[in-house]
Scaffold this motif. Structure first.
Motif, PDB file in Angstrom:
ATOM      1  N   ALA A  99      19.714  56.389  81.604  1.00 59.49           N
ATOM      2  CA  ALA A  99      18.938  55.425  80.812  1.00 59.49           C
ATOM      3  C   ALA A  99      19.612  55.133  79.482  1.00 59.49           C
ATOM      4  O   ALA A  99      19.601  53.992  79.002  1.00 59.49           O
ATOM      5  N   HIS A 100      20.219  56.157  78.860  1.00 54.71           N
ATOM      6  CA  HIS A 100      20.866  55.958  77.564  1.00 54.71           C
ATOM      7  C   HIS A 100      22.167  55.171  77.702  1.00 54.71           C
ATOM      8  O   HIS A 100      22.728  54.716  76.698  1.00 54.71           O
ATOM      9  N   LEU A 101      22.653  55.037  78.922  1.00 50.85           N
ATOM     10  CA  LEU A 101      23.834  54.212  79.168  1.00 50.85           C
ATOM     11  C   LEU A 101      23.437  52.769  79.486  1.00 50.85           C
ATOM     12  O   LEU A 101      24.225  51.845  79.300  1.00 50.85           O
ATOM     13  N   VAL A 102      22.209  52.592  79.963  1.00 53.14           N
ATOM     14  CA  VAL A 102      21.713  51.265  80.333  1.00 53.14           C
ATOM     15  C   VAL A 102      21.035  50.580  79.149  1.00 53.14           C
ATOM     16  O   VAL A 102      21.240  49.385  78.907  1.00 53.14           O
ATOM     17  N   TRP A 103      20.229  51.345  78.407  1.00 47.60           N
ATOM     18  CA  TRP A 103      19.441  50.771  77.316  1.00 47.60           C
ATOM     19  C   TRP A 103      20.032  51.145  75.967  1.00 47.60           C
ATOM     20  O   TRP A 103      20.386  52.302  75.725  1.00 47.60           O
ATOM     21  N   ASN A 117      20.893  43.208  88.591  1.00 48.11           N
ATOM     22  CA  ASN A 117      22.325  42.943  88.767  1.00 48.11           C
ATOM     23  C   ASN A 117      23.170  44.184  88.531  1.00 48.11           C
ATOM     24  O   ASN A 117      24.249  44.343  89.107  1.00 48.11           O
ATOM     25  N   SER A 118      22.686  45.077  87.666  1.00 42.27           N
ATOM     26  CA  SER A 118      23.439  46.284  87.341  1.00 42.27           C
ATOM     27  C   SER A 118      23.010  47.427  88.237  1.00 42.27           C
ATOM     28  O   SER A 118      21.817  47.730  88.365  1.00 42.27           O
ATOM     29  N   GLY A 119      23.991  48.090  88.831  1.00 38.12           N
ATOM     30  CA  GLY A 119      23.692  49.235  89.686  1.00 38.12           C
ATOM     31  C   GLY A 119      23.051  50.371  88.915  1.00 38.12           C
ATOM     32  O   GLY A 119      22.148  51.048  89.419  1.00 38.12           O
ATOM     33  N   MET A 120      23.495  50.587  87.671  1.00 35.23           N
ATOM     34  CA  MET A 120      22.939  51.686  86.882  1.00 35.23           C
ATOM     35  C   MET A 120      21.504  51.412  86.468  1.00 35.23           C
ATOM     36  O   MET A 120      20.659  52.309  86.507  1.00 35.23           O
ATOM     37  N   SER A 121      21.202  50.174  86.053  1.00 37.96           N
ATOM     38  CA  SER A 121      19.822  49.870  85.677  1.00 37.96           C
ATOM     39  C   SER A 121      18.910  49.954  86.897  1.00 37.96           C
ATOM     40  O   SER A 121      17.750  50.374  86.788  1.00 37.96           O
ATOM     41  N   GLY A 139      16.724  46.104  83.797  1.00 34.77           N
ATOM     42  CA  GLY A 139      16.069  47.372  83.501  1.00 34.77           C
ATOM     43  C   GLY A 139      14.705  47.201  82.890  1.00 34.77           C
ATOM     44  O   GLY A 139      14.359  47.878  81.926  1.00 34.77           O
ATOM     45  N   SER A 140      13.888  46.316  83.437  1.00 30.51           N
ATOM     46  CA  SER A 140      12.580  46.023  82.876  1.00 30.51           C
ATOM     47  C   SER A 140      11.495  46.826  83.589  1.00 30.51           C
ATOM     48  O   SER A 140      11.601  47.125  84.786  1.00 30.51           O
ATOM     49  N   LEU A 141      10.424  47.144  82.851  1.00 27.86           N
ATOM     50  CA  LEU A 141       9.266  47.816  83.435  1.00 27.86           C
ATOM     51  C   LEU A 141       8.215  46.819  83.912  1.00 27.86           C
ATOM     52  O   LEU A 141       7.203  47.221  84.498  1.00 27.86           O
ATOM     53  N   LEU A 142       8.424  45.529  83.683  1.00 29.36           N
ATOM     54  CA  LEU A 142       7.440  44.522  84.085  1.00 29.36           C
ATOM     55  C   LEU A 142       7.114  44.562  85.575  1.00 29.36           C
ATOM     56  O   LEU A 142       5.943  44.442  85.953  1.00 29.36           O
ATOM     57  N   PRO A 143       8.092  44.706  86.468  1.00 26.93           N
ATOM     58  CA  PRO A 143       7.720  44.752  87.894  1.00 26.93           C
ATOM     59  C   PRO A 143       6.818  45.936  88.227  1.00 26.93           C
ATOM     60  O   PRO A 143       5.944  45.824  89.091  1.00 26.93           O
TER      61      PRO A 143
END
Length: 679
Positions: free
Chosen positions: A361-365, A422-426, A402-406
């Motif tokens: 998460a710290h690499l994505v956000w 689009n991002s594999g990590m997110s 990396g959204s929590l909306l869904p």
């Protein structure tokens, strides 16, 4: 010869081919660096000049010829200071070719070419000898190799190599010494930048994955204008600790090392964050000090020297822990060649393992993104908007990074929820959230781009609700998030007739502002009224002889106080109910300057209309006060367009700003032009 390189377009999502020739003009690249800010930093310049003069005097008093090595010369200012102070010769080393060429030109323009040699190399490649870059070893070492973390630009290995290969034994150094300070604090405000909090969603508690709470986070420093963090946002748990000092006049070691400071806890609480900064002693006696301490440490705030090239550091402990008043603890700082990190223990911590993100998460956000996800007021706006549009038969598709909306949409009862990642990590980070909350089948994550999506990917369902924050990791300027609009256009074929789009539209706002200090980073030195006429000041003015960029640039404006000179003005609206237009969108208008002051430029930001009655601002978080005070959202960067020459405003509204903005959907950028009409 011309070459082309591919560059991802953050707004359109396409690949732009950019032409670069041998005659590439680096002026804008130099202008966007921190050189202007450093040259406007009068406190820094004066302290360096005083330190250099003192060092030259000490060497001359020993009867020695003064040979100076200036590593990281930049514009050549410090080398010119050294020669002006009486140095016999100066070797000015600069690895960045465009800057080295600029330095050589500046040195020549100031008639110092006979005493300053500019060497376009990394200092570790410089040679000494009859056929070398330097004819002899230097006896004064002048450097400005520091960043907010002090050592992040490779200062330690550069010093180490210089002492071993380029300097005489017993040499002088300017600065002579650096000292790092740290303070342990509790701060929910800052801690929200590294950990995700549970979220309440209509009776459900969305929990962060356990791996995130156990993760030590990213090793990179969080550098901010700590002066703009109110003291009410943190509680000091211990005294300001002196962690360690480096004597630059002696052989410096780049070997990883640690230092501990023992202290007694002054107030009980949760130990979470370490605030840190450093001082430079320009002379051995410590009588010439350049301090990075934040503004609220000064008894007289007016004496605080603002600077943006060196700020303060925030370090997050690997895990928070409860401490009680009277506890005796050790704060330990570790360093390698380029970075620092901290730990807190009851004894002396000998562990030297560098923190590393294990949860992804710290690499994505980014840290502002963590803060945004933890902003419950913002989250409640999205939940309120989702409640108003979702139905039991809703088929939702989310488009963000990396959204929590869904997940919110699923918990609010949507029939099916899909999310493009689009991002594999997110995608993996959101999968962790789904697993931690036992809803792995509630949201289907699709690792493809919008234009690649097919009805089969959606299980032959048509999308009835398209949602987005919008947030994309590639966005820098406010309008880059219009990538959501391009995705919506690519997905038009899969939308039900009359499908709901959230947000339904976005509005670009414009505000003329007077900056307290930020204007300095783009102002020509000749416009800086803080300089007096002196040999040093003339050199400073000559050291910024290049053109400035005429484009908007991104800044976190919460760190840079400014005052509004107009009312916030909507200049463009983007209707997401419709597809992206093929032709450019133009907006022209006028703005009366109703605030008295000096207009340094314009702030620009987006406000997203989630529904007809729910709006989320990425700019102002409060209405502008009657005095023009602006409170900016800390979660997103705003756009700033700097004027080449400030405009004076009497505040009577008769002085009018004319604007002309054109959004080109093909390149995803906004061209801007401003002019002023005075009575």
């Amino acid at each position: 010869m011309k070459t082309f390189y591919g560059r991802a377009n953050p707004t359109t999502g396409g690949l732009d081919w950019v032409e670069e020739s041998e005659e590439y003009d680096y002026h804008q690249e130099i202008a966007r660096s921190c050189y202007a800010d450093m040259l406007h930093d009068r406190d820094r310049n004066e302290k360096y000049y005083q330190g250099i003069r003192a060092a030259v005097s000490r060497v001359k008093a020993r009867g020695e010829r003064v040979i100076v090595l200036d590593i990281g010369t930049g514009t050549g200012l410090l080398s010119m200071m050294a020669v002006t102070a009486g140095a016999d010769f100066c070797y000015a080393v600069e690895v960045f070719t465009p800057m080295a060429k600029a330095a050589a030109s500046i040195v020549k323009k100031n008639s110092f070419s006979d005493k300053i040699k500019v060497i376009n190399k990394h200092s570790s490649e410089v040679t000494v000898g009859p056929d070398g870059d330097m004819q002899e070893r230097a006896n004064i070492l002048v450097t400005e190799l520091f960043d907010t973390e002090l050592i992040g630009e490779g200062a330690l290995p550069s010093y180490e190599h210089a002492h071993l290969h380029l300097m005489q034994e017993g040499c002088e150094a300017v600065p002579h010494r650096a000292t790092i300070y740290a303070q342990l604090v509790e701060s929910e405000h800052l801690w929200n930048w590294t950990q995700i909090r549970p979220v309440q969603v209509d009776g459900h508690t969305l929990l962060p994955p356990a791996a995130m709470g156990q993760c030590s986070g990213t090793p990179s420093v969080c550098d901010i204008q700590l002066s703009q963090v109110p003291q009410s946002a943190f509680t000091a748990l211990g005294p300001l600790c002196t962690m360690f000092s480096v004597d630059f006049s002696k052989l410096v070691s780049s070997t990883p090392c640690s230092y501990s400071s023992r202290f007694v806890v002054q107030a009980g609480g949760r130990a979470q964050v370490v605030l840190s900064w450093w001082d430079l002693d320009m002379d051995p006696s410590g009588s010439i000090v350049c301090s990075m301490a934040p503004k609220w440490t000064y008894s007289e705030p007016k004496e605080y020297p603002w600077r943006d090239h060196w700020m303060q550091s925030v370090y997050f402990l690997p895990a928070e822990r409860n401490v009680s008043e009277g506890d005796e603890l050790s704060l330990t700082v570790f360093h390698d060649d380029y970075s620092l990190w901290y730990s807190l223990s009851d004894g002396v911590d000998k562990s030297s393992s560098r923190p590393c993100c294990t949860c992804q998460a710290h690499l994505v956000w980014t840290r502002p993104r963590f803060g945004e996800l933890n902003d419950w007021q913002r989250t409640e706006r999205y939940l309120r908007a989702l409640r108003s549009i979702l139905r039991p038969d809703s088929v939702c598709l989310a488009v963000s990074d990396g959204s929590l909306l869904p997940i919110f949409a699923h918990q609010l009862g949507a029939k099916k929820v899909f999310s493009l990642e689009n991002s594999g990590m997110s995608k993996q980070v959101i999968e962790q959230f789904l697993e931690a909350n036992s809803i792995k089948n509630g949201v289907q994550l699709l690792g493809i781009q919008a234009e690649q999506l097919t009805a089969a990917d959606l299980e032959e369902e048509q999308i009835s609700v398209l949602i987005g924050e919008p947030f994309f990791s590639t966005s820098l300027l406010p309008w880059h998030s219009l990538f959501f609009w391009h995705c919506r256009t690519a997905l038009a074929r899969l939308l039900q007739p009359g499908a709901t789009i959230l947000p339904c539209s976005a509005t670009l706002y414009l505000l003329a502002v007077e900056f307290e200090d930020l204007w300095r980073i783009r102002a020509p030195c000749g416009t800086c009224e803080s300089f007096d006429v002196s040999p040093m000041d003339e050199m400073v003015q000559q050291s910024l002889d290049f053109r400035e960029s005429r484009e908007a640039e991104p800044h976190h404006l919460w760190e840079y106080p400014c005052r509004a000179l107009t009312k916030p003005h909507p200049v463009m609206t983007f209707d997401f109910q419709q597809c992206v237009p093929e032709r450019p969108v133009n907006s022209q208008g006028i703005l009366p300057l109703t605030g008295r002051g000096r207009c340094h430029g314009f702030a620009l930001w987006m406000e997203y209309n989630l529904t007809e009655d729910v709006t989320v601002s990425m700019g102002l978080s409060k209405p502008v006060s009657e005095e023009g005070e602006c409170v900016w959202s800390p979660h997103r960067k705003q756009g700033v367009y700097f004027l080449q020459t400030p405009w004076e405003s009497s505040g009577d509204g008769r002085t009018v700003v004319s604007y002309n903005l054109t959004f080109d959907p093909n390149i995803g950028d906004i061209k801007m032009d401003f002019s002023i009409t005075q009575p």
